[in-house]
Each structure stands twice: as structure tokens, then as C-alpha cells.
Write a protein that holds these residues in place. Structure first.
Motif, PDB file in Angstrom:
ATOM      1  N   GLU A  34      42.547   7.250   3.310  1.00 11.16           N
ATOM      2  CA  GLU A  34      42.865   8.321   2.361  1.00 11.16           C
ATOM      3  C   GLU A  34      43.336   9.529   3.154  1.00 11.16           C
ATOM      4  OE1 GLU A  34      40.812   8.839  -1.710  1.00 11.16           O
ATOM      5  OE2 GLU A  34      39.221   8.407  -0.270  1.00 11.16           O
ATOM      6  N   PHE A  35      44.599   9.890   2.964  1.00 10.45           N
ATOM      7  CA  PHE A  35      45.148  11.071   3.624  1.00 10.45           C
ATOM      8  C   PHE A  35      44.643  12.324   2.925  1.00 10.45           C
ATOM      9  CE2 PHE A  35      48.344   7.698   4.100  1.00 10.45           C
ATOM     10  CZ  PHE A  35      48.346   7.573   5.472  1.00 10.45           C
ATOM     11  N   ILE A  36      44.648  12.270   1.590  1.00  6.83           N
ATOM     12  CA  ILE A  36      44.128  13.342   0.751  1.00  6.83           C
ATOM     13  C   ILE A  36      43.245  12.644  -0.287  1.00  6.83           C
ATOM     14  CG2 ILE A  36      44.704  15.177  -0.885  1.00  6.83           C
ATOM     15  CD1 ILE A  36      47.479  15.295   0.488  1.00  6.83           C
ATOM     16  N   PRO A  37      41.974  12.996  -0.400  1.00 10.81           N
ATOM     17  CA  PRO A  37      41.079  12.297  -1.325  1.00 10.81           C
ATOM     18  C   PRO A  37      41.573  12.313  -2.769  1.00 10.81           C
ATOM     19  CG  PRO A  37      39.849  13.783   0.102  1.00 10.81           C
ATOM     20  CD  PRO A  37      41.298  14.065   0.324  1.00 10.81           C
ATOM     21  N   SER A  38      41.243  11.247  -3.494  1.00 13.78           N
ATOM     22  CA  SER A  38      41.584  11.167  -4.912  1.00 13.78           C
ATOM     23  C   SER A  38      40.883  12.281  -5.676  1.00 13.78           C
ATOM     24  CB  SER A  38      41.133   9.821  -5.488  1.00 13.78           C
ATOM     25  OG  SER A  38      41.850   8.779  -4.896  1.00 13.78           O
ATOM     26  N   PRO A  39      41.468  12.716  -6.789  1.00 17.93           N
ATOM     27  CA  PRO A  39      40.806  13.735  -7.608  1.00 17.93           C
ATOM     28  C   PRO A  39      39.435  13.243  -8.084  1.00 17.93           C
ATOM     29  CG  PRO A  39      43.064  13.374  -8.343  1.00 17.93           C
ATOM     30  CD  PRO A  39      42.760  12.317  -7.337  1.00 17.93           C
TER      31      PRO A  39
END
Length: 82
Positions: free
Chosen positions: A13-18
Motif C-alpha cells: 500500500e503506497f497510500i492506505p485505503s480510506p
């Protein structure tokens, strides 16, 4: 934004899921929701709107005509789906 294999296991995960997606949609930790799995099965390129109205984008990773995984994410509401 995340990297996943073709079976939907999240590799990075580069940017975590909402939080919404994490709490409502993910069937188990480390695997994408069923809407992504369905999208991957149908070719998996481009964008789609999930059952909760979030716009999602998927880009296949192709090596020698074989899909090895996907870069996917975005999960945002657009004015038409909000």
C-alpha cells in the motif's frame, strides 16, 4: 493507492485505503474488496464505480502479454456518485 496480484492480495500500500473502505468493504485484511476482484476478472483496466459509489482506477502490470498484477486505488466520490 496499492499494488495487488491478480487474485486480489494487496502486496504493497503506497497510500492506505480510506477508513470507509477498510471497515466496510475489505473481506479480510490484506485483500481487495469483491468489486475489485470482479473488475480484475473482466480485464481490470480503467475505472469503475463500486457498489458504494466510489470511483476506482486500475492499471494492469503486463509483462510479455501476461497480467502480473495491478496498481489500483483512488476511491473517491465524484459529484455524480456522491
Amino acid at each position: 493507492l496499492f499494488l495487488t496480484d491478480t487474485s486480489g492480495d494487496i502486496l504493497l500500500e503506497f497510500i492506505p485505503s480510506p477508513d470507509f473502505c477498510t471497515k466496510v468493504c475489505l473481506e479480510r485484511d490484506g485483500k481487495v474488496c469483491p468489486d475489485y476482484i470482479d473488475h480484475f476478472a473482466s480485464g481490470g483496466e480503467g475505472s469503475f464505480v463500486c457498489r458504494h459509489g466510489l470511483e476506482n482506477v486500475t492499471l494492469p502490470i503486463i509483462v510479455e502479454d501476461e497480467v502480473l498484477g495491478y496498481i489500483a486505488g483512488m476511491q473517491v466520490y465524484l459529484p455524480d456518485t456522491e
